[in-house]
Design a protein around this motif. Structure first.
Motif, PDB file in Angstrom:
ATOM      1  N   UNK A  38     -56.078  -5.211 -92.608  1.00 18.37           N
ATOM      2  CA  UNK A  38     -56.690  -4.948 -93.908  1.00 18.37           C
ATOM      3  C   UNK A  38     -58.204  -4.864 -93.794  1.00 18.37           C
ATOM      4  N   UNK A  39     -58.774  -5.741 -92.967  1.00 18.50           N
ATOM      5  CA  UNK A  39     -60.228  -5.724 -92.781  1.00 18.50           C
ATOM      6  C   UNK A  39     -60.698  -4.426 -92.143  1.00 18.50           C
ATOM      7  N   UNK A  40     -59.909  -3.890 -91.220  1.00 20.16           N
ATOM      8  CA  UNK A  40     -60.283  -2.624 -90.582  1.00 20.16           C
ATOM      9  C   UNK A  40     -60.339  -1.495 -91.619  1.00 20.16           C
ATOM     10  N   UNK A  41     -59.361  -1.458 -92.502  1.00 23.47           N
ATOM     11  CA  UNK A  41     -59.369  -0.450 -93.574  1.00 23.47           C
ATOM     12  C   UNK A  41     -60.572  -0.668 -94.479  1.00 23.47           C
ATOM     13  N   UNK A  42     -60.883  -1.939 -94.728  1.00 21.69           N
ATOM     14  CA  UNK A  42     -62.050  -2.247 -95.557  1.00 21.69           C
ATOM     15  C   UNK A  42     -63.345  -1.787 -94.931  1.00 21.69           C
ATOM     16  N   UNK A  43     -63.495  -1.983 -93.623  1.00 21.55           N
ATOM     17  CA  UNK A  43     -64.707  -1.543 -92.929  1.00 21.55           C
ATOM     18  C   UNK A  43     -64.826  -0.024 -92.942  1.00 21.55           C
ATOM     19  N   UNK A  44     -63.713   0.664 -92.701  1.00 21.64           N
ATOM     20  CA  UNK A  44     -63.731   2.129 -92.728  1.00 21.64           C
ATOM     21  C   UNK A  44     -64.113   2.650 -94.114  1.00 21.64           C
ATOM     22  N   UNK A  45     -63.555   2.014 -95.124  1.00 21.73           N
ATOM     23  CA  UNK A  45     -63.858   2.426 -96.502  1.00 21.73           C
ATOM     24  C   UNK A  45     -65.323   2.180 -96.836  1.00 21.73           C
ATOM     25  N   UNK A  46     -65.840   1.056 -96.392  1.00 23.01           N
ATOM     26  CA  UNK A  46     -67.250   0.750 -96.640  1.00 23.01           C
ATOM     27  C   UNK A  46     -68.156   1.771 -95.960  1.00 23.01           C
ATOM     28  N   UNK A  47     -67.771   2.193 -94.758  1.00 27.63           N
ATOM     29  CA  UNK A  47     -68.548   3.219 -94.063  1.00 27.63           C
ATOM     30  C   UNK A  47     -68.554   4.533 -94.821  1.00 27.63           C
ATOM     31  N   UNK A  48     -67.392   4.909 -95.371  1.00 20.24           N
ATOM     32  CA  UNK A  48     -67.323   6.149 -96.155  1.00 20.24           C
ATOM     33  C   UNK A  48     -68.180   6.041 -97.412  1.00 20.24           C
ATOM     34  N   UNK A  49     -68.193   4.867 -98.034  1.00 21.78           N
ATOM     35  CA  UNK A  49     -69.008   4.665 -99.236  1.00 21.78           C
ATOM     36  C   UNK A  49     -70.500   4.732 -98.903  1.00 21.78           C
ATOM     37  N   UNK A  50     -70.864   4.225 -97.730  1.00 18.23           N
ATOM     38  CA  UNK A  50     -72.272   4.299 -97.303  1.00 18.23           C
ATOM     39  C   UNK A  50     -72.697   5.748 -97.093  1.00 18.23           C
ATOM     40  N   UNK A  51     -71.836   6.529 -96.437  1.00 13.58           N
ATOM     41  CA  UNK A  51     -72.134   7.948 -96.224  1.00 13.58           C
ATOM     42  C   UNK A  51     -72.232   8.696 -97.552  1.00 13.58           C
ATOM     43  N   UNK A  65     -77.378  10.560-103.155  1.00 11.32           N
ATOM     44  CA  UNK A  65     -78.820  10.420-103.364  1.00 11.32           C
ATOM     45  C   UNK A  65     -79.533  11.720-103.040  1.00 11.32           C
ATOM     46  N   UNK A  66     -79.147  12.347-101.946  1.00 12.01           N
ATOM     47  CA  UNK A  66     -79.758  13.621-101.547  1.00 12.01           C
ATOM     48  C   UNK A  66     -79.486  14.714-102.584  1.00 12.01           C
ATOM     49  N   UNK A  67     -78.256  14.773-103.098  1.00 13.74           N
ATOM     50  CA  UNK A  67     -77.906  15.788-104.094  1.00 13.74           C
ATOM     51  C   UNK A  67     -78.678  15.589-105.387  1.00 13.74           C
TER      52      UNK A  67
END
Length: 277
Positions: free
Chosen positions: A222-235, A241-243
């Motif tokens: 579950x934590x791995x999915x959470x980290x991946x999701x957090x990375x997508x949210x950061x991107x 912000x750029x848009x």
């Protein structure tokens, strides 16, 4: 009823005796219509500004129906200097939570954005530490408990201001609600419960993530999915912000729609982790 000719004679006589009379009357009428039009477009709060809060609906009644017809807050604040409702002294800044002269709490300024209330730059990547500091400062001074021995009017204004500060803070604190609010300020809105703008590939990816989360057997999975999701949210945060900086509102809207899905997955990860406790 007076005849038209009679009125012409009266007006002509006044104009001859007082050359500035006709121009003064025309100017007054022009200014009255100009200010009225300006007030209709800028002074009344938007629907989403007040939402459905009971105290805020009460504030509308207080501001617009107290019978204080001469109050600048009832009319065009863009052209008239706003004054304190208690001592009538001009308020030196906007928004003004307190009068600097008599120290009484003031009603909210109509149409003031959450960014201005919280003294933050109107940007998607605002300083959240500054936001939190401002929130604590305002709540310490505006909390209704501080006005229990004050007049009824001050108590009501403190409740309304405190609720408004809470709403501004919670809206601007998280990137998703902040971005949606920024689009709303520009007249755009993402409808709840619709995914017509999402392509099939993106929806398929979300489905796979949700299935993996449901099948997770350990906190590590579950934590791995959470980290991946957090990375997508950061991107996504960087892209949004750029848009917004470029004024590409449709692009920002589409990216915020994606952020909503990933934010939901992030919440589901927290729920899944709580099951392992």
């Amino acid at each position: 009823m007076l005849s038209l000719n009679y009125l012409r004679i009266v007006c002509s006589s006044r104009a001859l005796l007082h050359p500035n009379w006709l121009m003064t009357r025309r100017q007054c009428v022009y200014e009255a219509f100009t200010c009225s039009a300006h007030c209709m477009s800028t002074c009344f709060p938007k629907k989403d500004t007040w939402h459905s809060n009971t105290n805020l609906r009460k504030e509308r009644k207080l501001i617009y129906y107290t019978g204080r017809v001469s109050s600048p807050r009832n009319y065009c604040t863009g052209r008239v200097k706003v004054s304190c409702w208690n001592c009538k002294q001009p308020l030196d800044k906007t928004p003004a939570f307190f009068c600097m002269s008599c120290k009484v709490v003031q009603p909210p300024d109509d149409g003031t954005s959450y960014f201005k209330i919280m003294d933050c730059d109107c940007t998607f990547t605002l300083d959240t530490q500054k936001l939190q500091k401002r929130y604590l400062q305002l709540q310490r001074s505006l909390h209704p408990d501080n006005f229990s021995r004050k007049s009824v009017r001050e108590q009501e204004y403190s409740e309304i201001q405190s609720a408004l500060v809470n709403k501004a803070y919670t809206t601007l604190l998280k990137p998703l609600s902040r971005g949606l609010y920024m689009l709303e300020l520009k007249g755009m809105h993402i409808e709840e419960g619709t995914d017509s703008g999402a392509d099939s590939e993106f929806l398929m990816e979300l489905m796979e993530i949700n299935e993996a989360l449901d099948e997770a057997q350990t906190p590590e999975e579950a934590n791995k999915i959470g980290r991946d999701t957090k990375g997508k949210l950061t991107d996504l945060t960087k892209e949004i912000d750029d848009a917004l900086l470029k004024g590409e509102l449709q692009t920002a809207k589409a990216l915020l729609a994606q952020m909503k899905y990933y934010a939901n997955i992030e919440e589901k990860v927290k729920e899944k982790l709580s099951e392992f406790m």
